[in-house]
Motif scaffolding. Structure first.
Motif, mmCIF file in Angstrom:
data_model
loop_
_atom_site.group_PDB
_atom_site.id
_atom_site.type_symbol
_atom_site.label_atom_id
_atom_site.label_comp_id
_atom_site.label_asym_id
_atom_site.label_seq_id
_atom_site.Cartn_x
_atom_site.Cartn_y
_atom_site.Cartn_z
ATOM 1 N N GLY A 12 30.864 -18.615 -18.017
ATOM 2 C CA GLY A 12 32.289 -18.495 -18.512
ATOM 3 C C GLY A 12 33.296 -20.002 -17.894
ATOM 4 N N SER A 13 34.474 -19.473 -17.308
ATOM 5 C CA SER A 13 34.933 -20.747 -16.957
ATOM 6 C C SER A 13 34.319 -21.555 -15.782
ATOM 7 C CB SER A 13 36.366 -20.204 -16.424
ATOM 8 O OG SER A 13 36.448 -19.257 -15.543
ATOM 9 N N CYS A 49 35.939 -17.948 -20.044
ATOM 10 C CA CYS A 49 36.125 -16.653 -19.431
ATOM 11 C C CYS A 49 36.539 -16.540 -18.126
ATOM 12 C CB CYS A 49 35.123 -15.602 -19.823
ATOM 13 S SG CYS A 49 35.392 -13.931 -19.131
ATOM 14 N N ARG A 65 41.331 -22.028 -14.880
ATOM 15 C CA ARG A 65 40.657 -20.774 -14.569
ATOM 16 C C ARG A 65 41.674 -19.789 -13.663
ATOM 17 N NH1 ARG A 65 38.843 -16.992 -10.313
ATOM 18 N NH2 ARG A 65 37.733 -15.673 -11.378
#
Ligand code: FMN
Length: 228
Positions: free
Chosen positions: A14-15, A3, A76
């Motif tokens: 996330g990322s 994410c 990202r």
């Protein structure tokens, strides 16, 4: 682990996990020890163009016990903008022994077939194309399992019927108020490519009840009826 949203990645989630490969492995190991079901991880190509490390993270996830890994072939900082790098998916596939699921820009059955062929990945994951187009899955399956058979796109009536069924289920699950709020964007996606789509999308932005949705669908059908 993919994410890119600032509210997620600014917290280290996330990322942002791509910046801490060891932690990725530790998380997979902890989840693996805690649940009786298969554990899969979804990663990106890397954090940015200077830190492409999908192969390293995938290997650590595999060692930690992941049963499969999905690779979204963008860093990202690319968020969701094309192009997606399918070569990184190929590199991960060559580096691990668990199934690899390729992800990024699968917008048609042909694209799914190309991704499988060019990267050697075992499965594909469809993201944005599925929004308003749940037929993409049967289209891909028909193409892959039935000699490149191309299913015709659904007609207007089927599109509206499936959309209503989808939103009805959302109402059952979330209650009408919340569901209709969320339905506004789904209606917009189901309208892609239709006549007067921009105007109906604008109207969908005001949906508050199931009755209003029925009225809107009636108007959409009338405006587009030659393609029913
Ligand atoms: C609105 C939105 C929400 C998403 N939510 C998730 C999520 O909860 N978990 C996840 O792994 N990926 C999530 N993704 C990323 C997609 O699964 C996928 O990796 C990405 O969109 C690239 O695939 P695509 O080019 O087919 O869309 C989301 C993407 C979008 C656009």
């Amino acid at each position: 682990m993919g994410c890119p949203a600032p509210k997620v990645s600014n917290n280290g989630s996330g990322s942002a996990l791509m910046k801490r490969p060891q932690l990725c492995g530790e998380i997979v190991a902890a989840v693996k020890a805690a649940v009786p079901v298969p554990v899969t991880a979804k990663i990106r190509k890397g954090w940015d163009g200077n830190s492409v490390n999908a192969v390293e993270v995938a290997k650590l996830c595999e060692t930690a016990g992941a049963d499969a890994i999905t690779v979204h072939g963008r860093t990202r900082d690319q968020m969701y903008a094309p192009p997606v790098d399918w070569d990184i998916i190929r590199q991960v596939k060559q580096a691990v022994n668990i199934p690899v699921i390729g992800n990024g820009d699968v917008v048609s059955a042909q694209a799914a077939a190309q991704l499988l062929e060019q990267t050697g990945c075992d499965l594909v994951m469809v993201g944005r194309e599925a929004l308003g187009n749940p037929w993409i899955f049967s289209q891909i399956n028909a193409y892959l399992t039935d000699s490149c058979r191309i299913l015709p796109p659904p007609g207007l009536q089927e599109r509206m019927l499936v959309m209503m069924k989808h939103i009805q289920k959302m109402c059952d699950y979330k209650g009408e108020h919340r569901a209709m709020n969320e339905a506004r964007k789904h209606v917009g996606w189901y309208l892609k490519g239709m006549k007067n789509a921009a105007e109906f999308r604008r109207q969908a932005g005001y949906l508050e009840s199931w009755v209003q949705l029925e009225q809107l669908v009636k108007e959409i059908m009338e405006a587009n009826c030659e393609s029913c």
